[in-house]
Motif scaffolding. Structure first.
Motif, mmCIF file in Angstrom:
data_model
loop_
_atom_site.group_PDB
_atom_site.id
_atom_site.type_symbol
_atom_site.label_atom_id
_atom_site.label_comp_id
_atom_site.label_asym_id
_atom_site.label_seq_id
_atom_site.Cartn_x
_atom_site.Cartn_y
_atom_site.Cartn_z
ATOM 1 N N TYR A 103 0.848 -1.198 0.000
ATOM 2 C CA TYR A 103 0.000 0.000 0.000
ATOM 3 C C TYR A 103 0.884 1.248 0.000
ATOM 4 C CZ TYR A 103 -3.270 3.523 1.818
ATOM 5 O OH TYR A 103 -4.018 4.662 2.010
ATOM 6 N N THR A 125 -7.131 -0.915 -0.518
ATOM 7 C CA THR A 125 -8.074 -0.186 0.328
ATOM 8 C C THR A 125 -8.347 -1.008 1.577
ATOM 9 O OG1 THR A 125 -10.263 0.860 0.481
ATOM 10 C CG2 THR A 125 -10.097 -1.172 -0.794
ATOM 11 N N ARG A 149 -8.085 6.590 0.553
ATOM 12 C CA ARG A 149 -9.131 5.612 0.871
ATOM 13 C C ARG A 149 -9.020 4.398 -0.041
ATOM 14 N NH1 ARG A 149 -14.674 5.360 -0.697
ATOM 15 N NH2 ARG A 149 -15.989 4.390 0.911
ATOM 16 N N ASN A 150 -8.742 4.630 -1.306
ATOM 17 C CA ASN A 150 -8.463 3.580 -2.283
ATOM 18 C C ASN A 150 -7.261 4.050 -3.080
ATOM 19 O OD1 ASN A 150 -8.279 1.816 -4.428
ATOM 20 N ND2 ASN A 150 -10.209 2.433 -5.374
ATOM 21 N N HIS A 176 -8.236 -7.414 -4.261
ATOM 22 C CA HIS A 176 -7.628 -6.088 -4.124
ATOM 23 C C HIS A 176 -7.089 -5.569 -5.454
ATOM 24 C CE1 HIS A 176 -7.751 -4.847 0.095
ATOM 25 N NE2 HIS A 176 -7.719 -6.137 0.397
#
Length: 249
Positions: A103, A125, A149-150, A176
């Motif tokens: 991420y 996310t 958030r995403n 994902h």
């Protein structure tokens, strides 16, 4: 004498460690706190990223596994990476991460110029209204707003080449990948049998070092050949070539 990894910053929330290299390239490795939670061990990618001392490597560890959502943490990371880029004369940044670190690797291009972002088994996310993946804490309930958030929604505003890989044995990780946009700069693979610790499996089969080297240099055909080799090792020689998932022509 081989260079050592030096701690350049450590507080309650953040750990930054530096492995110097000879080139004007910096690999920013977003690490997990420990194996099995949030990513790989701290030095999991040290050899693959350093390339025997060629690349500078910055290891970034969110010590409380907040997914970089603790108040002010992400802006601190961006400022420190930006400072090192200037002070070390860095001309090219590549990011690398696994799981939670994936991420982070996908997020940094939102704030800094990143040539390529490499993510294994990343969560794009953690928003509970977007995903039913409950393997991880409810970060937004615990810490508030996440940096993205995403993270897939940040790709369009960059020029980065994204390399995302998930294991076919982990349904949540495959899901994902769907949060990443279909774009010629976004390259996605699903490898047979692999589970969440896909990077560890690639390392065990001897593929990881060459694979990361190929991605750092943007050699996509070489990446596909290595993934084909991995597929044949785990599935047998009759296994067809690994398809690229979700790319536009």
């Amino acid at each position: 004498m081989a260079p050592t990894i030096d701690t350049v910053l450590q507080d309650e929330e953040l750990l930054l460690r530096w492995l110097p290299g000879s080139a004007r390239r910096m690999i920013v490795v977003f690490t997990g706190v420990q194996a099995g939670f949030g990513g790989a061990p701290l030095d999991e990618f040290a050899a693959s990223a350093s390339r025997r001392g060629e690349n500078n490597v910055l290891f970034v560890t969110d010590r409380r596994a907040t997914w970089y959502s603790a108040p002010g943490l992400w802006s601190k990371i961006v400022k420190l990476v930006r400072y090192l880029r200037r002070s070390e004369g860095i001309e090219e940044i590549v990011t690398l991460g696994n799981s939670m670190g994936g991420y982070g690797a996908l997020l940094l291009p939102q704030d800094l110029r990143v040539k390529r972002a490499i993510a294994f088994s990343p969560q794009l996310t953690l928003a509970r209204d977007l995903t039913d993946d409950t393997r991880w804490p409810d970060i937004m309930k615990r810490y508030g707003k996440m940096p993205a958030r995403n993270v897939g929604e940040t790709f369009a505003s960059t020029r980065t080449q994204y390399y995302l890989t998930a294991g076919g044995g982990c349904r949540e990780d495959i899901d994902h990948l769907e949060f990443a946009p279909q774009d010629k700069r976004v390259h996605r693979w699903i490898l047979p049998r692999g589970r969440h610790n896909l990077a560890g499996s690639l390392k065990e089969t001897g593929i990881l070092y060459d694979l990361i080297g190929a991605i750092i240099r943007g050699r996509k055909a070489r990446v596909e050949a290595l993934y084909q080799r991995y597929s044949e090792m785990v599935e047998g020689p009759s296994r067809p070539a690994i398809p690229v998932q979700g790319e536009t022509p």
